[in-house]
Design a protein around this motif. Structure first.
Motif, PDB file in Angstrom:
ATOM      1  N   UNK B 277       0.222  -6.434   8.243  1.00 28.62           N
ATOM      2  CA  UNK B 277      -0.979  -7.051   7.694  1.00 28.62           C
ATOM      3  C   UNK B 277      -0.583  -7.688   6.372  1.00 28.62           C
ATOM      4  N   UNK B 278      -0.927  -8.966   6.207  1.00 27.60           N
ATOM      5  CA  UNK B 278      -0.593  -9.688   4.975  1.00 27.60           C
ATOM      6  C   UNK B 278      -1.906 -10.221   4.409  1.00 27.60           C
ATOM      7  N   UNK B 279      -2.284  -9.670   3.266  1.00 31.34           N
ATOM      8  CA  UNK B 279      -3.526 -10.086   2.632  1.00 31.34           C
ATOM      9  C   UNK B 279      -3.180 -10.815   1.344  1.00 31.34           C
ATOM     10  N   UNK B 280      -3.799 -11.963   1.121  1.00 31.87           N
ATOM     11  CA  UNK B 280      -3.575 -12.664  -0.140  1.00 31.87           C
ATOM     12  C   UNK B 280      -4.886 -12.684  -0.913  1.00 31.87           C
ATOM     13  N   UNK B 281      -4.798 -12.445  -2.207  1.00 29.02           N
ATOM     14  CA  UNK B 281      -5.983 -12.571  -3.044  1.00 29.02           C
ATOM     15  C   UNK B 281      -5.679 -13.571  -4.146  1.00 29.02           C
ATOM     16  N   UNK B 292      -6.499  -6.760  -5.793  1.00 33.37           N
ATOM     17  CA  UNK B 292      -5.269  -6.230  -5.206  1.00 33.37           C
ATOM     18  C   UNK B 292      -5.359  -4.719  -5.045  1.00 33.37           C
ATOM     19  N   UNK B 293      -5.915  -4.060  -6.069  1.00 28.18           N
ATOM     20  CA  UNK B 293      -6.063  -2.599  -5.980  1.00 28.18           C
ATOM     21  C   UNK B 293      -6.994  -2.225  -4.820  1.00 28.18           C
ATOM     22  N   UNK B 294      -8.068  -3.005  -4.663  1.00 31.97           N
ATOM     23  CA  UNK B 294      -9.018  -2.685  -3.587  1.00 31.97           C
ATOM     24  C   UNK B 294      -8.416  -2.948  -2.205  1.00 31.97           C
ATOM     25  N   UNK B 308       3.595  -5.041  -2.663  1.00 35.89           N
ATOM     26  CA  UNK B 308       2.718  -5.989  -3.360  1.00 35.89           C
ATOM     27  C   UNK B 308       3.532  -6.706  -4.419  1.00 35.89           C
ATOM     28  N   UNK B 309       4.249  -7.755  -4.003  1.00 39.34           N
ATOM     29  CA  UNK B 309       5.134  -8.440  -4.941  1.00 39.34           C
ATOM     30  C   UNK B 309       4.358  -9.035  -6.116  1.00 39.34           C
ATOM     31  N   UNK B 310       4.977  -8.986  -7.295  1.00 37.17           N
ATOM     32  CA  UNK B 310       4.282  -9.491  -8.490  1.00 37.17           C
ATOM     33  C   UNK B 310       4.919 -10.751  -9.070  1.00 37.17           C
TER      34      UNK B 310
END
Lengths: 457, 457
Positions: B277-281, B292-294, B308-310
């Motif tokens: 699963x890849x989610x982008x915010x 991102x935390x949620x 979660x790359x920064x």
């Protein structure tokens, strides 16, 4: 097989019964919001089907008997799209089912007759937002909103009604119920028939049900109101918001002539008039706090007044006032002719000033307000609807408005549609080849020309 | 007046000269991304006009001489829409002007041949975002993106290409340059001809230039990647994100069969496989940190892996990898047949599982990945394009996929269009009355049937 107008009601009753066919034609079904400019229609019968299948049966009957039909939603339109010229009024008000509501999937399916208010309320009760807010939400119906592609203040961030429609069920000639799209968010298989039906004002088919996508409701909202010393400085404030790259939800304006007429009902005292800028921001609580501060800064230079209500009650009062502006300006003469022209954002100031100049040339009080971010004005001339000479002058003034919109690279209609009152205006903005395609589409969908005749061209 | 294919190039050269008409037909102009399934076309001439007016002249000439023509953008399509069957290839690659760019007004006008990458780059250099990201951005052209209504991962939040088009300049039959819409954000005057041209795959007209709206670029972006033990638990994680009402920008998935084939190139070691699963915010820095935390919390239950790359470099590497998945899965057999079906979100798991079952029934390795939030799969069967028996089995498998999509209330195409490879599939999802309207629209726009014949139906 053509039916004489006089016997249309009788023949419809013979086929569909007392339950569906009204006795006589109540005046309610002969007008819409264009009553304020003295517009009234004619019809021979009113049919109120209860289901999509009954709508299909009525359309099939009309097609078979050569009877023109005018679909009708809540009758809140400003272009006379629901004002019948002859034949049958097909009211969608009984198609009121919420066929499905899936909050976890951000979607719902509602029949055409569900009010805009109910759609928005059902979404909100699930923590979701159906963003289009065209006004008159208690009376307007979602089917009509889709058929006119209604807009509203928050279209600046969220787009217009059609942007939230993922599927349409409609009756097309000669009486077939079809579905395009559905509970899906993407579909590029066929030509975009759904977008063609959106905004077609009942001239291509009768919308019976729509699938809508929804979005999570923002945690917070916060409007910022400012007043400026005239149109030029007001437009500078608007440009400052846009140029700062602030992702605001609504970017509205009201010109000094509008503010003066609507000031008494404003939720807090407006010590002096001026050009009003109304910016709405939404998002998380922190985001809204930050954005509100940035908007404040963007509009504050040289502003005469600043108000950023925080309580839910004050915010609701502000938007109730904003919704009521259209009525408030009517008080002076009892009616108005108001057109929803669009111009590129950088020509907004010119269009606002020119609205006043056109009014002056035709000896009519004028004002304008609207969706500044979308370059969408409500350019308005005040009239007594019982004075045909005033109405005629206002219509001549509107012609100049339409010419102005086209000249500035805009559109003669941003949200009302052409309806009856803008008949013939499309040629101002489209070349003959595009107009020919428009007519060919109408002929393809409605070969007998029975669907809302006289509208949308 | 019909021209024999053999003399088409010669006659075109006599009319348009060496500058516009290529000598012979380079193979490049006979295929697109469907080369991976062995598709090659035929053409008799290639014309490369330099201006919209020259495009109009070429279309007029073809219409006059009964010559079929296939408009061509970057040739990155997956449906064979740009693969010519006969006649003239009309390449738009020389129409490369950025006609206007107004950062303060959030808009630009670009000619059809400008690459998607250039559109996005020009916007970003002005602090703005052109959100559609269909992939192959260096090669694909904005005209083709509009003509196919291209999507991409971020369509979940931002919508597809058509949602960002406010105006279109196009050549319509028999060779007229028309404009609908423009530098305006709302327009409901005429039927929505712009939306009809969007996604029409060159079968209704040739798009020469588009007006695009832009939006402020988000301050920050942050993807979150998780792996899950199989499709069912992966889909639960996806549903958890959606059900939590998180306004994410992209919601992607890759099934375990895809992850396995693409894992080696992943930016960090993937110790084990699974359903990704890849989610982008995106949004302001604070908003992104909170979201991102949620998202982390929504996907973490039972997850096998979380990343979660920064850094900008890591984030870019992740999306480069995601863009490359389509190529990575081809390695196994050298090619693939990949279809972009759509289903309602709640049927996604079923469609993912069924893709594998269909592959197994046809003795082909299968996998899928795609835009989960939009219910848009890339259901893929791996083939050696040089083995006609494999390609034939894959095409039979695709038929089952299309049937599946229709059965689940979806669409046979979410972003590729029908092109050549999905000919005849529209009937699975539309009733005969809707298909008849589709055909009537084609006949109205292209009475001689010369615009991209054999496509989009």
């Amino acid at each position: 097989v053509s039916v004489a107008p006089a016997s249309l009601e009788q023949e419809l009753r013979a086929r569909f019964g007392d339950e569906l066919v009204l006795r006589g034609v109540p005046p309610l079904y002969l007008s819409d919001a264009t009553e304020a400019r003295g517009l009234h229609g004619n019809a021979d019968a009113v049919v109120l089907p209860r289901t999509a299948e009954e709508v299909a049966d009525v359309v099939a009957w009309c097609y078979e008997h050569g009877a023109p039909l005018t679909p009708r939603g809540g009758g809140t339109g400003f272009a006379g799209g629901a004002v019948p010229l002859e034949g049958v009024v097909l009211g969608l008000e009984r198609l009121k089912a919420v066929r499905s509501l899936d909050p976890e999937l951000w979607r719902m399916e509602v029949e055409a007759g569900v009010t805009t208010l109910d759609v928005r309320r059902r979404a909100r009760e699930s923590g979701l937002l159906f963003p289009p807010d065209p006004g008159a939400a208690e009376q307007s119906q979602i089917g009509g909103n889709v058929a006119t592609n209604a807009g509203g203040p928050h279209a600046f961030k969220y787009g217009v009604t059609g942007d939230w429609v993922t599927g349409i069920e409609a009756v097309v000639a000669p009486g077939e119920l079809v579905q395009v799209g559905g509970a899906i968010r993407k579909d590029v298989a066929g030509y975009d028939l759904a977008s063609l039906l959106v905004g077609s004002e009942g001239t291509l088919g009768v919308i019976t049900s729509v699938w809508l996508r929804l979005t999570p409701a923002p945690e917070a909202v916060a409007p910022v109101v400012s007043l400026h010393d005239g149109t030029m400085s007001g437009c500078e404030a608007l440009a400052s918001v846009l140029g700062s790259g602030l992702p605001v939800a609504a970017l509205e304006y009201l010109d000094p002539e509008t503010v003066r007429r609507a000031a008494d009902a404003f939720p807090v005292p407006l010590e002096r008039g001026g050009f009003m800028v109304l910016v709405d921001v939404d998002g998380s609580t922190e985001e809204v706090a930050r954005l509100r501060a940035e908007v404040h800064e963007a509009v504050s230079e040289g502003s005469l007044f600043l108000w950023a209500p925080e309580s839910a009650a004050e915010i609701a009062a502000l938007w109730r006032w904003r919704d009521g502006v259209s009525i408030a300006v009517q008080v002076e003469r009892g009616g108005k002719v108001s057109e929803d022209i669009v111009v590129p954002f950088d020509r907004l100031g010119e269009a606002i000033e020119e609205t006043l100049a056109i009014g002056a040339r035709h000896d009519l009080p004028a004002c304008s307000w609207g969706h500044a971010g979308d370059g969408n004005l409500h350019s308005t001339f005040l009239v007594d609807p019982g004075e045909p000479a005033q109405v005629a002058r206002a219509e001549a003034a509107s012609e100049e408005l339409f010419d102005l919109a086209a000249r500035l690279g805009g559109s003669v209609s941003g949200e009302h549609g052409l309806g009856l009152v803008k008949g013939g205006q499309l040629r101002r903005q489209w070349a003959p080849a595009a107009l020919a395609l428009h007519d060919a589409i109408k002929a393809a969908f409605d070969p007998a020309g029975l669907l809302n005749p006289g509208k949308k061209r």
